[in-house]
Structure formats: structure tokens, C-alpha cells
Write a protein that holds these residues in place. Sequence first.
Motif, PDB file in Angstrom:
ATOM      1  N   ALA A   1       0.999  -1.056   0.039  1.00  0.00           N
ATOM      2  CA  ALA A   1      -0.084   0.142   0.092  1.00  0.00           C
ATOM      3  C   ALA A   1       0.715   1.101   0.092  1.00  0.00           C
ATOM      4  N   VAL A   2       1.989   1.167   0.821  1.00  0.00           N
ATOM      5  CA  VAL A   2       2.978   2.332   0.725  1.00  0.00           C
ATOM      6  C   VAL A   2       3.554   2.620  -0.432  1.00  0.00           C
ATOM      7  N   ASP A   3       4.011   1.495  -1.020  1.00  0.00           N
ATOM      8  CA  ASP A   3       4.446   1.586  -2.487  1.00  0.00           C
ATOM      9  C   ASP A   3       3.867   2.138  -3.370  1.00  0.00           C
ATOM     10  N   PHE A   4       2.513   1.440  -3.406  1.00  0.00           N
ATOM     11  CA  PHE A   4       1.628   2.206  -4.762  1.00  0.00           C
ATOM     12  C   PHE A   4       1.389   3.489  -4.256  1.00  0.00           C
ATOM     13  N   ALA A   5       1.148   3.966  -2.943  1.00  0.00           N
ATOM     14  CA  ALA A   5       0.957   5.466  -2.609  1.00  0.00           C
ATOM     15  C   ALA A   5       2.039   6.317  -3.364  1.00  0.00           C
TER      16      ALA A   5
ATOM     17  N   ARG B   1      11.155  -1.933   3.892  1.00  0.00           N
ATOM     18  CA  ARG B   1      11.739  -1.272   2.800  1.00  0.00           C
ATOM     19  C   ARG B   1      10.655  -0.453   1.958  1.00  0.00           C
ATOM     20  N   ALA B   2       9.445  -0.390   2.247  1.00  0.00           N
ATOM     21  CA  ALA B   2       8.516   0.644   1.860  1.00  0.00           C
ATOM     22  C   ALA B   2       8.897   1.798   2.670  1.00  0.00           C
ATOM     23  N   ARG B   3       8.739   1.777   4.048  1.00  0.00           N
ATOM     24  CA  ARG B   3       9.279   3.000   4.572  1.00  0.00           C
ATOM     25  C   ARG B   3      10.693   3.757   4.338  1.00  0.00           C
TER      26      ARG B   3
ATOM     27  N   THR C   1       7.148   7.521   8.898  1.00  0.00           N
ATOM     28  CA  THR C   1       8.345   8.146   8.776  1.00  0.00           C
ATOM     29  C   THR C   1       8.926   8.820   9.601  1.00  0.00           C
ATOM     30  N   PRO C   2      10.142   9.185  10.089  1.00  0.00           N
ATOM     31  CA  PRO C   2      10.857   9.846  11.484  1.00  0.00           C
ATOM     32  C   PRO C   2      10.261  11.345  11.875  1.00  0.00           C
ATOM     33  N   GLU C   3       9.584  11.754  10.851  1.00  0.00           N
ATOM     34  CA  GLU C   3       8.965  13.185  11.147  1.00  0.00           C
ATOM     35  C   GLU C   3       7.217  12.966  11.308  1.00  0.00           C
ATOM     36  N   GLY C   4       6.994  11.685  10.974  1.00  0.00           N
ATOM     37  CA  GLY C   4       5.560  11.436  10.954  1.00  0.00           C
ATOM     38  C   GLY C   4       4.939  11.126  12.245  1.00  0.00           C
ATOM     39  N   PHE C   5       3.513  10.911  12.372  1.00  0.00           N
ATOM     40  CA  PHE C   5       2.851  10.811  13.808  1.00  0.00           C
ATOM     41  C   PHE C   5       1.791   9.683  13.622  1.00  0.00           C
ATOM     42  N   THR C   6       1.412   8.917  14.614  1.00  0.00           N
ATOM     43  CA  THR C   6       0.378   7.924  14.620  1.00  0.00           C
ATOM     44  C   THR C   6      -0.718   8.395  15.794  1.00  0.00           C
ATOM     45  N   VAL C   7      -1.864   8.114  15.142  1.00  0.00           N
ATOM     46  CA  VAL C   7      -2.932   8.641  15.898  1.00  0.00           C
ATOM     47  C   VAL C   7      -3.680   7.418  16.134  1.00  0.00           C
ATOM     48  N   THR C   8      -4.548   7.408  17.101  1.00  0.00           N
ATOM     49  CA  THR C   8      -5.408   5.905  17.446  1.00  0.00           C
ATOM     50  C   THR C   8      -6.801   6.337  17.532  1.00  0.00           C
ATOM     51  N   ALA C   9      -7.626   5.551  16.827  1.00  0.00           N
ATOM     52  CA  ALA C   9      -9.179   5.635  16.655  1.00  0.00           C
ATOM     53  C   ALA C   9      -9.673   4.444  17.462  1.00  0.00           C
ATOM     54  N   ARG C  10     -10.435   4.686  18.655  1.00  0.00           N
ATOM     55  CA  ARG C  10     -10.826   3.519  19.525  1.00  0.00           C
ATOM     56  C   ARG C  10     -11.873   2.900  19.100  1.00  0.00           C
TER      57      ARG C  10
END
Length: 215
Positions: free
Chosen positions: A114-118, A148-150, A184-193
Amino acid sequence: MLRAAALACLTASPAPACETALILAIDVSGSIDTADYRLQAEGLASALTDPEVAEALVRDQVALAVVHWSGMDQQKLSLPWQRMLSPASVAGFATRAAALPRAYQGSDTAVGQAVDFALAQFAVADCRRHVIDISGDGQENTGFTDARARTRAVAQGVTINAIAIEEPGPAFPITSYYHSRIITPEGFTVTARGLQDYAETLRLKLLRELAEPIG
């Protein structure tokens, strides 16, 4: 005189440059049932049409695209690139996103593909920042190309942010997976419960992405 005035108007107010090209990559793998998919599609439309989000999209002339992804070789550009040039542009894009038919049914979870396609889609987006906004409720279970995609995303200067969709409970395994393996290093993750929380989580995530440059 008239010609000179017309030229002056053209040069005095150049069109704003596109600040961000943002791909919204939505999980449609087997763990997402029909009701879950509708919550994602309608949640995306709701988040995009939030007044604060819509204002930011138009202000920065953001280019949006939607990707559906699932198992191996199951990725589709479901909504092609469109610049958000006006409130009507945002509203129209959101309407199409809400009505999108699901691209795939009942398959595995190939996050790396999915990442590679994007990444491949950014060849057509002439914007200063390139961002993948990926959402999902499971770890990669096929292909195993996520690391590898990251690495390829980092090399291309693309930011990956993530929404981890967690079922209610004490543990956050999907959040940990996206945080350690995908963003990625400058990215972030959020959580949907749970997917009932998806629209509001995405709204807040978009505001964070669009409020200031990442990195």
C-alpha cells in the motif's frame, strides 16, 4: 493601456502554490466488513467537510487523492488527484469519497505494498510536501515489505502518518505497529478507538497535518 492593465492583474496576484499533496490510503482488507467500510467512507467525508479542515484545505490549495488497499497486488487509486481550490471543490470531493464503492473484498493486509503504491502516485502531484495518510486495523500479514517501503518513502522525502484503528481494550498493538514500522521519522500515529471514533480522529489528524509544516 487596457493590455498593460490586464498584464498587471495577471502578475500582481499569482495563484497560491500547492502546499501539500495528501494521499488518504484506506484499509479495505478482510478485517473490514461492509459496515466498517461505510464508517470509513462516511467518516472521511465528514472530516473533509469540517469547517476548519475545509478552510485549511482551500487555504493551502491542497491536492487530495484516495487509495483503497488490501492484499498483494490489491491497491487502487479510487479518487484521482484534485486540488482543493474552493469550498465547492472540497464538498464535491467529500461527496465522491462517501459514495465510493469498495475496491476489494475479503483479502489480506499488505501494508508495505500500500505504501509503495501510494509513493508511485506522487509523480503527478506538483506540491511542496508529499504526505501519505494511511489507516488500518491490522499488522501486515502478507508480502512483508513494510520496512523497505518506509525506507523508500524516507528516500523520496515523503512523510507517512497513520491512523491505527483499535478495538476497545487495554492494549494498543496496532498503534505500536504503525508507530514502529510504518510512519517516517517526522510522521505521527493517532489512534481511533474503534471505527465509531474514526471520523473525529481523522478530523483532528488532518488539522494537525495541515496546521504547520511537518519535519
